[in-house]
Design a protein around this motif. Structure first.
Motif, PDB file in Angstrom:
ATOM      1  N   GLN A 356      -1.905  -8.020  -5.231  1.00 26.89           N
ATOM      2  CA  GLN A 356      -2.556  -7.161  -6.216  1.00 26.89           C
ATOM      3  C   GLN A 356      -1.575  -6.648  -7.262  1.00 26.89           C
ATOM      4  OE1 GLN A 356      -5.903  -7.274  -5.670  1.00 26.89           O
ATOM      5  NE2 GLN A 356      -5.124  -8.448  -3.918  1.00 26.89           N
ATOM      6  N   ILE A 357      -0.289  -6.732  -6.952  1.00 26.23           N
ATOM      7  CA  ILE A 357       0.750  -6.197  -7.827  1.00 26.23           C
ATOM      8  C   ILE A 357       1.183  -7.257  -8.833  1.00 26.23           C
ATOM      9  CG2 ILE A 357       3.099  -5.247  -7.882  1.00 26.23           C
ATOM     10  CD1 ILE A 357       2.618  -4.282  -4.999  1.00 26.23           C
ATOM     11  N   ARG A 377       3.763   4.949   2.741  1.00 25.21           N
ATOM     12  CA  ARG A 377       4.187   5.851   1.668  1.00 25.21           C
ATOM     13  C   ARG A 377       5.596   5.508   1.222  1.00 25.21           C
ATOM     14  NH1 ARG A 377       0.986   7.816   5.385  1.00 25.21           N
ATOM     15  NH2 ARG A 377      -0.919   8.894   4.752  1.00 25.21           N
ATOM     16  N   LEU A 378       5.709   4.959   0.020  1.00 28.49           N
ATOM     17  CA  LEU A 378       6.992   4.554  -0.536  1.00 28.49           C
ATOM     18  C   LEU A 378       7.565   5.651  -1.417  1.00 28.49           C
ATOM     19  CD1 LEU A 378       6.280   0.881  -1.672  1.00 28.49           C
ATOM     20  CD2 LEU A 378       7.119   1.680   0.535  1.00 28.49           C
ATOM     21  N   ALA A 379       8.869   5.699  -1.494  1.00 28.39           N
ATOM     22  CA  ALA A 379       9.549   6.525  -2.478  1.00 28.39           C
ATOM     23  C   ALA A 379       9.623   5.763  -3.793  1.00 28.39           C
ATOM     24  CB  ALA A 379      10.945   6.884  -1.988  1.00 28.39           C
ATOM     25  N   VAL A 380       9.823   6.474  -4.879  1.00 29.92           N
ATOM     26  CA  VAL A 380       9.874   5.838  -6.209  1.00 29.92           C
ATOM     27  C   VAL A 380      10.949   4.753  -6.275  1.00 29.92           C
ATOM     28  CG1 VAL A 380      10.344   6.225  -8.660  1.00 29.92           C
ATOM     29  CG2 VAL A 380       8.860   7.810  -7.408  1.00 29.92           C
ATOM     30  N   PRO A 381      12.170   4.981  -5.786  1.00 24.31           N
ATOM     31  CA  PRO A 381      13.174   3.900  -5.837  1.00 24.31           C
ATOM     32  C   PRO A 381      12.742   2.658  -5.043  1.00 24.31           C
ATOM     33  CG  PRO A 381      14.234   6.011  -5.421  1.00 24.31           C
ATOM     34  CD  PRO A 381      12.764   6.243  -5.276  1.00 24.31           C
ATOM     35  N   GLU A 382      12.025   2.853  -3.938  1.00 25.14           N
ATOM     36  CA  GLU A 382      11.542   1.713  -3.144  1.00 25.14           C
ATOM     37  C   GLU A 382      10.492   0.925  -3.920  1.00 25.14           C
ATOM     38  OE1 GLU A 382      12.171   3.735   1.279  1.00 25.14           O
ATOM     39  OE2 GLU A 382      10.252   3.942   0.220  1.00 25.14           O
ATOM     40  N   ALA A 383       9.596   1.635  -4.587  1.00 23.21           N
ATOM     41  CA  ALA A 383       8.583   0.958  -5.402  1.00 23.21           C
ATOM     42  C   ALA A 383       9.229   0.166  -6.526  1.00 23.21           C
ATOM     43  CB  ALA A 383       7.600   1.977  -5.959  1.00 23.21           C
ATOM     44  N   ARG A 384      10.282   0.704  -7.098  1.00 19.30           N
ATOM     45  CA  ARG A 384      10.991  -0.006  -8.180  1.00 19.30           C
ATOM     46  C   ARG A 384      11.643  -1.274  -7.655  1.00 19.30           C
ATOM     47  NH1 ARG A 384      13.444   5.457 -10.689  1.00 19.30           N
ATOM     48  NH2 ARG A 384      11.837   5.868 -12.271  1.00 19.30           N
ATOM     49  N   LEU A 385      12.212  -1.210  -6.450  1.00 16.85           N
ATOM     50  CA  LEU A 385      12.830  -2.405  -5.875  1.00 16.85           C
ATOM     51  C   LEU A 385      11.791  -3.483  -5.606  1.00 16.85           C
ATOM     52  CD1 LEU A 385      15.445  -0.864  -3.419  1.00 16.85           C
ATOM     53  CD2 LEU A 385      15.914  -2.165  -5.510  1.00 16.85           C
ATOM     54  N   LEU A 387       9.009  -3.881  -7.350  1.00 11.58           N
ATOM     55  CA  LEU A 387       8.637  -4.400  -8.673  1.00 11.58           C
ATOM     56  C   LEU A 387       9.696  -5.343  -9.230  1.00 11.58           C
ATOM     57  CD1 LEU A 387       7.044  -1.271 -10.390  1.00 11.58           C
ATOM     58  CD2 LEU A 387       5.912  -3.430  -9.822  1.00 11.58           C
ATOM     59  N   ASP A 388      10.949  -5.114  -8.900  1.00 17.95           N
ATOM     60  CA  ASP A 388      12.013  -6.005  -9.380  1.00 17.95           C
ATOM     61  C   ASP A 388      11.797  -7.440  -8.907  1.00 17.95           C
ATOM     62  OD1 ASP A 388      13.283  -3.960 -10.688  1.00 17.95           O
ATOM     63  OD2 ASP A 388      14.794  -3.618  -9.127  1.00 17.95           O
ATOM     64  N   LYS A 389      11.139  -7.600  -7.759  1.00 15.83           N
ATOM     65  CA  LYS A 389      10.913  -8.931  -7.204  1.00 15.83           C
ATOM     66  C   LYS A 389       9.831  -9.703  -7.955  1.00 15.83           C
ATOM     67  CE  LYS A 389      13.797  -8.144  -3.828  1.00 15.83           C
ATOM     68  NZ  LYS A 389      15.109  -8.855  -3.715  1.00 15.83           N
ATOM     69  N   TYR A 390       9.114  -9.048  -8.849  1.00 20.43           N
ATOM     70  CA  TYR A 390       8.006  -9.693  -9.561  1.00 20.43           C
ATOM     71  C   TYR A 390       8.428 -10.262 -10.917  1.00 20.43           C
ATOM     72  CZ  TYR A 390       4.649  -8.109  -6.101  1.00 20.43           C
ATOM     73  OH  TYR A 390       3.943  -7.930  -4.938  1.00 20.43           O
ATOM     74  N   GLN A 391       9.712 -10.310 -11.175  1.00 15.00           N
ATOM     75  CA  GLN A 391      10.174 -10.842 -12.452  1.00 15.00           C
ATOM     76  C   GLN A 391      10.218 -12.365 -12.485  1.00 15.00           C
ATOM     77  OE1 GLN A 391      10.458  -8.629 -14.955  1.00 15.00           O
ATOM     78  NE2 GLN A 391       9.789  -7.219 -13.326  1.00 15.00           N
ATOM     79  N   PRO A 401       5.007 -19.393  -1.294  1.00 20.04           N
ATOM     80  CA  PRO A 401       5.364 -20.148  -2.498  1.00 20.04           C
ATOM     81  C   PRO A 401       5.686 -19.276  -3.701  1.00 20.04           C
ATOM     82  CG  PRO A 401       3.011 -20.326  -2.035  1.00 20.04           C
ATOM     83  CD  PRO A 401       3.647 -19.703  -0.832  1.00 20.04           C
ATOM     84  N   ARG A 402       5.125 -18.071  -3.770  1.00 21.13           N
ATOM     85  CA  ARG A 402       5.410 -17.198  -4.914  1.00 21.13           C
ATOM     86  C   ARG A 402       6.629 -16.310  -4.695  1.00 21.13           C
ATOM     87  NH1 ARG A 402       1.003 -13.478  -6.513  1.00 21.13           N
ATOM     88  NH2 ARG A 402       2.143 -13.431  -8.494  1.00 21.13           N
ATOM     89  N   LYS A 403       7.206 -16.382  -3.510  1.00 26.68           N
ATOM     90  CA  LYS A 403       8.363 -15.554  -3.166  1.00 26.68           C
ATOM     91  C   LYS A 403       8.043 -14.064  -3.283  1.00 26.68           C
ATOM     92  CE  LYS A 403      10.952 -19.129  -2.431  1.00 26.68           C
ATOM     93  NZ  LYS A 403      11.282 -19.511  -1.047  1.00 26.68           N
ATOM     94  N   LEU A 404       6.891 -13.685  -2.777  1.00 23.12           N
ATOM     95  CA  LEU A 404       6.528 -12.269  -2.746  1.00 23.12           C
ATOM     96  C   LEU A 404       7.482 -11.511  -1.817  1.00 23.12           C
ATOM     97  CD1 LEU A 404       2.648 -12.643  -2.525  1.00 23.12           C
ATOM     98  CD2 LEU A 404       3.950 -11.855  -4.509  1.00 23.12           C
ATOM     99  N   PRO A 405       7.702 -10.218  -2.064  1.00 26.27           N
ATOM    100  CA  PRO A 405       8.713  -9.463  -1.303  1.00 26.27           C
ATOM    101  C   PRO A 405       8.225  -9.001   0.073  1.00 26.27           C
ATOM    102  CG  PRO A 405       7.749  -8.073  -3.002  1.00 26.27           C
ATOM    103  CD  PRO A 405       7.190  -9.450  -3.224  1.00 26.27           C
ATOM    104  N   PHE A 406       7.881  -9.953   0.924  1.00 27.86           N
ATOM    105  CA  PHE A 406       7.390  -9.624   2.254  1.00 27.86           C
ATOM    106  C   PHE A 406       8.441  -8.898   3.093  1.00 27.86           C
ATOM    107  CE2 PHE A 406       4.352 -13.140   1.370  1.00 27.86           C
ATOM    108  CZ  PHE A 406       3.180 -12.476   1.679  1.00 27.86           C
ATOM    109  N   GLU A 407       9.647  -9.446   3.133  1.00 29.33           N
ATOM    110  CA  GLU A 407      10.684  -8.843   3.972  1.00 29.33           C
ATOM    111  C   GLU A 407      11.005  -7.426   3.535  1.00 29.33           C
ATOM    112  OE1 GLU A 407      14.035 -11.499   5.397  1.00 29.33           O
ATOM    113  OE2 GLU A 407      13.251 -12.704   3.744  1.00 29.33           O
ATOM    114  N   LEU A 408      11.068  -7.221   2.248  1.00 31.02           N
ATOM    115  CA  LEU A 408      11.398  -5.891   1.724  1.00 31.02           C
ATOM    116  C   LEU A 408      10.328  -4.887   2.126  1.00 31.02           C
ATOM    117  CD1 LEU A 408      13.294  -4.143   0.036  1.00 31.02           C
ATOM    118  CD2 LEU A 408      11.982  -4.844  -2.010  1.00 31.02           C
ATOM    119  N   LEU A 409       9.060  -5.249   1.948  1.00 27.33           N
ATOM    120  CA  LEU A 409       7.986  -4.339   2.320  1.00 27.33           C
ATOM    121  C   LEU A 409       8.023  -4.049   3.823  1.00 27.33           C
ATOM    122  CD1 LEU A 409       5.485  -2.687   1.695  1.00 27.33           C
ATOM    123  CD2 LEU A 409       4.110  -4.784   1.845  1.00 27.33           C
TER     124      LEU A 409
END
Length: 462
Positions: A356-357, A377-385, A387-391, A401-409
Motif C-alpha cells: 500500500q506504500i 507503532r513506528l517512530a518517525v525515524p523508523e518510518a523514514r527508513l 520509505l527509503d527502501k521505496y526509491q 521481486p520488488r524488494k519490499l522492506p520485509f526484513e526491516l519491518l
C-alpha cells in the motif's frame, strides 16, 4: 462424511475449530494394520518447529484448544518421527529437491525436479499411483506448477520452467490440480502465447477459476484444473479480512475437502498431495501475521484429511514439511504474552500493508497505516527508513521481486509481537514427520526424506 463450513467471515474464523473426538490407542493400532487404499500427503512448506509452536499457541490463546496437528500428538493418534531434509548437493535443501526426494525416491540437486545428478529420471510417485489405476491430484496455495506439487508429478531439470511444467501436466492426464498459477496457462500471460486453458478444456478438463465454480463441481464431471489467482493465492489473513478475496478464493481446507470428494469416488483409491505453500513464502518475507494464519489454514486442511481418514479406515495420512525456513520464535520479555496476543487483532499481512506504500507517502502516513491495520507503532525515524527502501523497488527475485522492506519491518514488529526471526532463508534442521493410518506402526523414529517414497509405495502395495 459430514461436510463442514470453513472460514466464513472475519479475522479469527480460520482458528475457530472444534477438535475431533479421540479414540483409544488400541483402536488406532488396529487401523494401522493392512494396506493403504488411499494416501493423503500433506506438506506445510518451509515450516520450522517455531512456526508449528506459535500457530498452536495462537490457537490455544483464542480458543483454549490445541491446533489439530498438535492435538494429534496429545491424543496419541499419529506416529511421530524427525526427518533429515538434505538434497544431493547441500545439507540445506530447496523445495524442488526436497519434493523430489518424496516424489522420485532419490536425492537430486537443488533446483531440479526429479532429475538426478547423473541425469536419472525416476518415475514420480503420482505417475506410479495413476498407473496402478488410482486417481491422483495436487492441491496448493501457490501455483500448481510450483516446485512441491510438480515434484510429485514430473521430471524437469529446472524448477523455474513453470510454463513448461504446465504443458507437461497436460500430457499426464492426472485427475486434479487446484491452486494458483493462472498466468502459466493463460495465452495472454505466457510468453509463447499458448492457450493452455483451452488445451486442457479440449482434453476434457473442467477449468474453474473461482470458489463458486469449485463448489459446483460434482464427482464424475471429469478431471479438474482449478486456478484461483494469477500467481500464488492471497495469504489467509488477507483473504479472511477482504470480502472480495474471501468470496472468490477458496481456503486450503475447502480445496482439500473438494479434492477428496472428487478423487474418492474411485473404487481403487487415490493419492492426493496437499501443500500449504505460502507458509514458506511468508517465512522468506519474515511476515509473522501471514506465517501464523497460513499455518492455521494448513491446520484446517489437516483436520479435513483426518476426518476423512478416521472414518475411512484405509487411508494413510502423512503430515510434514520439506524444510525449515527463517527459524522464527516467540521470545522472553515482560510483555511477551500481551505482545503475542496482539497478533489476534492484526488485520493484514506484511505483504499487503507494504504494497500500500509508495515513495510519495509521508512518514506520518506510514505510521498511521501500520497502526490501523496491524497495531504496530513506528517512530518517525523508523518510518523514514522504510520509505527509503521505496526509491528503487523494481528488481528481480523469486519471493520478493520488488524488494519490499520485509526484513526491516519484521525487526520493528519484534517489539510489538515478541517474535524474532533468525534469517529469511531455508534451514538444514530436522523436521516433523507425522503418520496416521495403515503402515504408521512401521514408521522409524528417524527417517531420511527420500526413504518416504518407498515407505508410501510399500504401504499402498504399489
Amino acid at each position: 462424511m459430514k461436510r463442514r463450513l470453513f472460514f466464513k467471515r472475519g479475522l479469527l474464523a480460520s482458528i475457530g475449530t472444534a477438535m475431533a473426538p479421540s479414540f483409544s490407542l488400541l483402536g488406532n493400532t488396529l487401523k494401522n494394520q493392512g494396506k493403504a487404499k488411499n494416501v493423503i500427503f500433506m506438506v506445510s512448506d518451509g515450516m520450522s518447529m517455531g512456526t508449528l509452536s506459535m500457530a498452536d499457541l495462537l490457537h490455544r490463546r483464542k480458543n483454549d484448544t490445541p491446533s489439530t496437528w498438535v492435538s494429534l500428538y496429545q491424543q496419541g493418534k499419529v506416529a511421530r518421527a524427525i526427518m533429515d531434509t538434505a538434497s544431493a548437493n547441500s545439507i540445506v535443501t530447496d523445495s524442488a529437491a526436497a519434493g523430489s526426494s518424496w516424489g522420485g525416491g532419490m536425492r537430486v540437486n537443488n533446483g531440479a525436479i526429479n532429475v538426478g545428478p547423473m541425469g536419472e529420471k525416476p518415475m514420480p510417485i503420482l505417475q506410479k499411483f495413476k498407473n496402478a489405476g488410482k486417481s491422483v491430484g495436487c492441491v496448493t496455495t501457490v501455483p500448481v506448477t510450483h516446485a512441491t506439487p510438480a515434484s510429485f508429478c514430473v521430471n524437469v531439470p529446472d524448477r523455474n520452467d513453470q510454463a513448461g511444467i504446465a504443458e507437461e501436466y497436460l500430457k499426464l492426464r492426472f485427475d486434479l490440480w487446484l491452486g494458483g498459477g493462472a498466468k502459466y496457462f493463460d495465452s495472454q500471460k505466457r510468453t509463447d502465447g499458448k492457450d493452455m486453458f483451452g488445451q486442457f478444456a479440449a482434453a476434457g478438463y473442467q477449468v474453474v477459476k473461482d470458489k463458486d465454480a469449485l463448489k459446483k463441481l460434482n464427482p464424475g464431471s471429469g478431471p479438474v484444473l482449478g486456478t484461483f489467482a494469477e500467481d500464488a493465492l492471497p495469504y489467509t489473513i488477507d483473504r479472511n479480512n477482504q470480502q472480495l478475496l474471501g468470496d472468490q478464493v477458496p481456503s486450503l481446507a475447502e480445496m482439500t475437502q473438494k479434492a477428496i470428494g472428487l478423487l474418492g469416488t474411485n473404487d481403487r483409491g487415490f493419492m492426493l498431495q496437499v501443500e500449504g505453500g505460502k507458509v514458506d513464502w511468508a517465512a522468506h518475507g519474515n511476515d509473522t501475521p501471514a506465517l501464523l494464519y497460513d499455518q492455521l489454514d494448513f491446520d484446517e486442511a489437516v483436520k479435513v484429511a483426518m476426518d476423512f481418514a478416521e472414518q475411512d479406515g484405509e487411508t494413510l495420512v502423512i503430515i510434514t514439511t520439506d524444510h525449515g525456513n527463517g527459524e522464527p520464535g516467540v521470545f522472553y520479555g515482560d510483555k511477551a504474552d500481551d505482545n503475542f496476543d496482539s497478533l489476534l487483532g492484526v488485520g493484514c499481512s506484511n505483504e499487503w500493508v507494504l504494497n500500500q506504500i509508495d515513495s510519495n507517502f509521508s512518514p506520518k502516513q506510514v505510521i498511521e497505516l501500520l497502526d490501523v491495520h496491524q497495531q504496530v507503532r513506528l517512530a518517525v525515524p523508523e518510518a523514514r527508513l522504510i520509505l527509503d527502501k521505496y526509491q528503487n523497488l523494481e528488481k528481480t527475485g523469486l519471493y520478493n521481486p520488488r524488494k519490499l522492506p520485509f526484513e526491516l519491518l519484521a525487526t520493528y514488529q519484534e517489539r510489538d509481537f515478541s517474535v524474532h526471526w533468525a534469517n529469511n532463508e531455508h534451514s538444514g534442521v530436522f523436521v516433523e514427520l507425522s503418520v496416521f493410518g495403515p503402515g504408521s506402526d512401521k514408521l522409524p523414529g528417524m527417517m531420511e526424506n527420500y526413504k518416504l517414497h518407498d515407505f508410501i509405495l510399500e504401504t499402498a502395495e504399489i
